[in-house]
Design a protein around this motif. Structure first.
Motif, PDB file in Angstrom:
ATOM      1  N   MET A   1       0.786  -1.133  -0.055  1.00  0.00           N
ATOM      2  CA  MET A   1       0.082  -0.001   0.054  1.00  0.00           C
ATOM      3  C   MET A   1       0.833   1.297  -0.049  1.00  0.00           C
ATOM      4  SD  MET A   1      -3.118   1.131   2.820  1.00  0.00           S
ATOM      5  CE  MET A   1      -4.022   2.535   2.320  1.00  0.00           C
ATOM      6  N   GLN A   2       0.516   2.111  -0.775  1.00  0.00           N
ATOM      7  CA  GLN A   2       1.354   3.527  -0.827  1.00  0.00           C
ATOM      8  C   GLN A   2       0.558   4.711  -0.291  1.00  0.00           C
ATOM      9  OE1 GLN A   2       3.382   4.653  -4.426  1.00  0.00           O
ATOM     10  NE2 GLN A   2       3.209   2.593  -5.396  1.00  0.00           N
ATOM     11  N   ILE A   3       1.107   5.320   0.727  1.00  0.00           N
ATOM     12  CA  ILE A   3       0.283   6.309   1.526  1.00  0.00           C
ATOM     13  C   ILE A   3       1.265   7.643   1.226  1.00  0.00           C
ATOM     14  CG2 ILE A   3      -0.417   7.097   3.686  1.00  0.00           C
ATOM     15  CD1 ILE A   3      -0.493   4.148   4.486  1.00  0.00           C
ATOM     16  N   ALA A   4       0.576   8.726   0.736  1.00  0.00           N
ATOM     17  CA  ALA A   4       1.228  10.038   0.855  1.00  0.00           C
ATOM     18  C   ALA A   4       0.678  10.730   2.191  1.00  0.00           C
ATOM     19  CB  ALA A   4       0.911  10.770  -0.426  1.00  0.00           C
ATOM     20  N   VAL A   5       1.674  11.456   2.655  1.00  0.00           N
ATOM     21  CA  VAL A   5       1.368  12.518   3.635  1.00  0.00           C
ATOM     22  C   VAL A   5       1.600  13.928   3.570  1.00  0.00           C
ATOM     23  CG1 VAL A   5       1.984  13.021   6.290  1.00  0.00           C
ATOM     24  CG2 VAL A   5       2.041  10.917   5.450  1.00  0.00           C
ATOM     25  N   ALA A   6       0.557  14.419   3.050  1.00  0.00           N
ATOM     26  CA  ALA A   6       0.785  16.030   2.642  1.00  0.00           C
ATOM     27  C   ALA A   6      -0.020  17.070   3.476  1.00  0.00           C
ATOM     28  CB  ALA A   6      -0.129  15.941   1.172  1.00  0.00           C
ATOM     29  N   SER A   7       0.042  18.083   3.039  1.00  0.00           N
ATOM     30  CA  SER A   7      -0.526  19.348   3.917  1.00  0.00           C
ATOM     31  C   SER A   7      -0.528  20.530   2.956  1.00  0.00           C
ATOM     32  CB  SER A   7       0.255  19.864   5.044  1.00  0.00           C
ATOM     33  OG  SER A   7       1.603  20.232   4.907  1.00  0.00           O
ATOM     34  N   GLY A   8      -1.417  21.457   3.022  1.00  0.00           N
ATOM     35  CA  GLY A   8      -1.695  22.515   2.366  1.00  0.00           C
ATOM     36  C   GLY A   8      -0.564  23.577   2.423  1.00  0.00           C
ATOM     37  N   LYS A   9      -0.173  23.569   3.508  1.00  0.00           N
ATOM     38  CA  LYS A   9       0.894  24.529   3.973  1.00  0.00           C
ATOM     39  C   LYS A   9       1.996  24.058   4.726  1.00  0.00           C
ATOM     40  CE  LYS A   9      -0.030  27.498   7.524  1.00  0.00           C
ATOM     41  NZ  LYS A   9       0.949  26.756   8.685  1.00  0.00           N
ATOM     42  N   ASN A 163       9.279   0.730  -3.217  1.00  0.00           N
ATOM     43  CA  ASN A 163       9.655  -0.725  -3.204  1.00  0.00           C
ATOM     44  C   ASN A 163       8.275  -1.390  -3.309  1.00  0.00           C
ATOM     45  OD1 ASN A 163      10.161  -3.452  -3.075  1.00  0.00           O
ATOM     46  ND2 ASN A 163      11.601  -3.275  -1.365  1.00  0.00           N
ATOM     47  N   PRO A 164       7.922  -2.084  -4.365  1.00  0.00           N
ATOM     48  CA  PRO A 164       6.547  -2.584  -4.419  1.00  0.00           C
ATOM     49  C   PRO A 164       6.189  -3.760  -3.624  1.00  0.00           C
ATOM     50  CG  PRO A 164       7.859  -3.058  -6.602  1.00  0.00           C
ATOM     51  CD  PRO A 164       8.489  -2.174  -5.814  1.00  0.00           C
ATOM     52  N   THR A 165       7.397  -4.382  -3.167  1.00  0.00           N
ATOM     53  CA  THR A 165       7.234  -5.813  -2.514  1.00  0.00           C
ATOM     54  C   THR A 165       7.065  -5.533  -0.852  1.00  0.00           C
ATOM     55  OG1 THR A 165       9.439  -5.773  -1.943  1.00  0.00           O
ATOM     56  CG2 THR A 165       9.017  -6.773  -4.003  1.00  0.00           C
ATOM     57  N   VAL A 166       7.130  -4.326  -0.184  1.00  0.00           N
ATOM     58  CA  VAL A 166       6.927  -4.061   1.275  1.00  0.00           C
ATOM     59  C   VAL A 166       5.521  -3.717   1.471  1.00  0.00           C
ATOM     60  CG1 VAL A 166       9.308  -2.960   1.374  1.00  0.00           C
ATOM     61  CG2 VAL A 166       7.338  -1.528   1.033  1.00  0.00           C
ATOM     62  N   ASN A 167       5.089  -3.848   2.646  1.00  0.00           N
ATOM     63  CA  ASN A 167       3.906  -3.590   3.030  1.00  0.00           C
ATOM     64  C   ASN A 167       3.390  -2.306   2.721  1.00  0.00           C
ATOM     65  OD1 ASN A 167       4.781  -5.841   5.326  1.00  0.00           O
ATOM     66  ND2 ASN A 167       3.132  -6.495   4.040  1.00  0.00           N
ATOM     67  N   PHE A 168       4.148  -1.407   3.093  1.00  0.00           N
ATOM     68  CA  PHE A 168       3.660   0.199   3.007  1.00  0.00           C
ATOM     69  C   PHE A 168       5.073   0.853   2.500  1.00  0.00           C
ATOM     70  CE2 PHE A 168       1.105  -1.861   6.683  1.00  0.00           C
ATOM     71  CZ  PHE A 168       0.013  -1.560   6.389  1.00  0.00           C
ATOM     72  N   ASN A 169       4.419   1.773   1.478  1.00  0.00           N
ATOM     73  CA  ASN A 169       5.273   2.889   1.204  1.00  0.00           C
ATOM     74  C   ASN A 169       4.645   4.193   1.682  1.00  0.00           C
ATOM     75  OD1 ASN A 169       7.633   1.982  -0.639  1.00  0.00           O
ATOM     76  ND2 ASN A 169       5.911   0.783  -1.376  1.00  0.00           N
ATOM     77  N   ILE A 170       5.606   4.937   2.316  1.00  0.00           N
ATOM     78  CA  ILE A 170       5.108   6.191   2.843  1.00  0.00           C
ATOM     79  C   ILE A 170       5.919   7.282   2.291  1.00  0.00           C
ATOM     80  CG2 ILE A 170       4.807   7.650   4.991  1.00  0.00           C
ATOM     81  CD1 ILE A 170       4.955   5.102   6.597  1.00  0.00           C
ATOM     82  N   LEU A 171       5.120   8.230   1.582  1.00  0.00           N
ATOM     83  CA  LEU A 171       5.799   9.326   0.794  1.00  0.00           C
ATOM     84  C   LEU A 171       5.565  10.567   1.461  1.00  0.00           C
ATOM     85  CD1 LEU A 171       5.508   7.027  -1.297  1.00  0.00           C
ATOM     86  CD2 LEU A 171       5.240   8.732  -3.041  1.00  0.00           C
ATOM     87  N   ASP A 172       6.471  11.099   1.911  1.00  0.00           N
ATOM     88  CA  ASP A 172       6.407  12.495   2.863  1.00  0.00           C
ATOM     89  C   ASP A 172       6.448  13.656   1.676  1.00  0.00           C
ATOM     90  OD1 ASP A 172       6.406  14.865   4.173  1.00  0.00           O
ATOM     91  OD2 ASP A 172       8.153  14.475   5.330  1.00  0.00           O
ATOM     92  N   SER A 173       5.367  14.146   1.390  1.00  0.00           N
ATOM     93  CA  SER A 173       5.090  15.193   0.178  1.00  0.00           C
ATOM     94  C   SER A 173       5.763  16.599   0.529  1.00  0.00           C
ATOM     95  CB  SER A 173       3.709  15.385  -0.237  1.00  0.00           C
ATOM     96  OG  SER A 173       3.330  16.276  -1.105  1.00  0.00           O
ATOM     97  N   PRO A 174       5.858  17.283  -0.499  1.00  0.00           N
ATOM     98  CA  PRO A 174       6.334  18.757   0.032  1.00  0.00           C
ATOM     99  C   PRO A 174       4.853  19.319   0.245  1.00  0.00           C
ATOM    100  CG  PRO A 174       7.089  18.106  -2.428  1.00  0.00           C
ATOM    101  CD  PRO A 174       6.366  16.843  -1.977  1.00  0.00           C
ATOM    102  N   PRO A 175       5.213  20.369   1.065  1.00  0.00           N
ATOM    103  CA  PRO A 175       3.716  21.109   1.160  1.00  0.00           C
ATOM    104  C   PRO A 175       3.082  21.916   0.190  1.00  0.00           C
ATOM    105  CG  PRO A 175       5.658  22.490   2.316  1.00  0.00           C
ATOM    106  CD  PRO A 175       6.354  21.081   1.406  1.00  0.00           C
TER     107      PRO A 175
END
Length: 289
Positions: A1-9, A163-175
Motif C-alpha cells: 500500500m502506498q500512502i502519501a502524507v501531505a499538507s496545504g501549508k 519498493n512494491p514488495t513491502v507492505n507500506f510505502n510512505i511518501l512524505d510530500s512537499p507542502p
C-alpha cells in the motif's frame, strides 16, 4: 500500500505524522515499510532517525539542450515549440541560447530544429540517497541541487525507488498544492492530509481537498496541534463528509522533542493510540503494537 502524507501549508506537522507513522508501522510484526522523503527542497526526515546506514547514493542529472550557433540558422522554430519559454533567439545578433532554469528537458526543441543544432548536456539535478534503518527497513531521501527549480523531475526519479514488495510505502510530500505535490500523490492508494485548527490551516486544507477530489484520490485528515484555534476545521470536515483520522494535541514537550530531533525517542502513550487508530482506519484491519 502506498500512502502519501501531505499538507496545504508548511509547518502543520506533515513530517511529524510521516515519520511517526513509519516508526509505528516498523513496530508491527511482519510489516515491512519504506519511507521516501519527497520534500526534496528541504528534506529533514533523516534528522529523526538515530541510526542510518547509507546503502547507495547517486547523482541525478537533468539533460539540458545546448545550441551550436555555427549550425543554427536562427529560424526560431525551437522557440515556437518550447512550452516553457526557455529559448531565446535573436537572429540579428546571431544569438541563440537555452535558459537551464526554465528548461524542462521535454525534447521538443530537438524535434523542431531542422538543422540538428541541438545537443543535450547533463546538468546536476540532485542526489538520491537510500538508507537502511536500525530495524532493517528502507528510507530514501531526495535532495535538490541548490538553485534548481525542477522539484518534480527529481521526485519522479525518487519515486522509482519505491519498493512494491513491502507492505507500506510512505511518501512524505512537499507542502502546498503545486506540481511537486501532484507528482507525489499521483499514484498512491491513500493520502493523509495534515492540518491545524487555525484560519490559515483551514484555508489551505480547503484548497488541498479540492485538488485531491479533482485527482479522485481517497483521503482523510489528521488535525495536529488540536486544542488551539477554533472548531472551524472540524465543522468543515463534518459538513463535507471528510473522515477525521485522528487528533494530535498541542504539546510544548512534543514540540521540544521535534525541534531537537528526539521525536521518536519517547512518544507519549496517548499518541500511540492515535496512530493505532489512524493505521486501522486506513488499512481496515486491527494492528497491535
Amino acid at each position: 500500500m502506498q500512502i502519501a502524507v501531505a499538507s496545504g501549508k508548511g509547518g502543520t506537522g506533515k513530517t511529524t505524522v510521516a515519520v511517526s507513522l513509519f516508526h509505528f508501522l516498523e513496530k508491527i510484526r511482519g510489516k515491512k515499510v519504506h519511507l521516501a522523503d519527497c520534500d526534496v527542497e528541504e528534506p529533514n526526515d533523516a534528522l529523526f532517525f538515530p541510526s542510518l546506514e547509507i546503502l547507495e547514493q547517486k547523482q541525478v542529472h537533468q539533460y539540458i539542450p545546448e545550441i551550436d550557433t555555427s549550425v543554427c540558422t536562427f529560424c526560431k522554430k525551437c522557440v515556437e515549440w518550447c512550452e516553457f519559454n526557455a529559448i531565446t533567439v535573436v537572429a540579428s545578433r546571431n544569438f541563440a541560447q537555452v535558459d537551464a532554469s526554465f528548461c524542462h528537458s521535454c525534447g521538443a526543441c530537438l524535434v523542431a530544429c531542422p538543422e540538428n543544432a541541438f545537443t543535450e548536456k547533463p546538468h546536476p539535478l540532485g542526489v538520491i540517497t537510500r538508507y537502511l534503518t536500525e530495524n532493517g527497513n528502507l528510507f530514501t531521501e531526495g535532495r535538490l541541487e541548490v538553485g534548481s527549480a525542477m522539484q518534480t523531475m527529481l521526485i519522479k526519479e525518487l519515486k522509482k525507488e519505491v519498493n512494491p514488495t513491502v507492505n507500506f510505502n510512505i511518501l512524505d510530500s512537499p507542502p502546498g498544492t503545486s506540481c511537486p505535490v501532484v507528482e507525489t500523490v499521483s499514484d498512491v492508494d491513500y493520502v493523509i492530509l495534515v492540518t491545524e485548527p487555525t484560519p490559515f490551516g483551514l484555508h489551505d486544507l480547503k484548497i488541498t481537498v479540492e485538488l485531491l477530489q479533482e485527482l479522485k484520490k481517497p483521503f482523510g485528515v489528521v488535525v495536529n496541534k488540536a486544542g488551539l484555534g477554533s472548531d472551524d476545521v472540524y465543522t468543515f470536515l463534518k459538513e463535507n463528509n471528510i473522515e477525521l483520522l485522528g487528533k494530535i494535541p498541542f504539546s510544548r514537550e512534543l514540540a521540544r522533542m521535534y525541534s531537537s530531533g528526539e521525536l521518536l525517542g519517547n512518544i507519549p502513550e496517548e499518541l500511540k493510540e492515535t496512530y493505532r487508530g489512524i493505521i486501522e482506519k486506513i488499512t481496515c484491519e486491527r494492528l497491535p503494537f
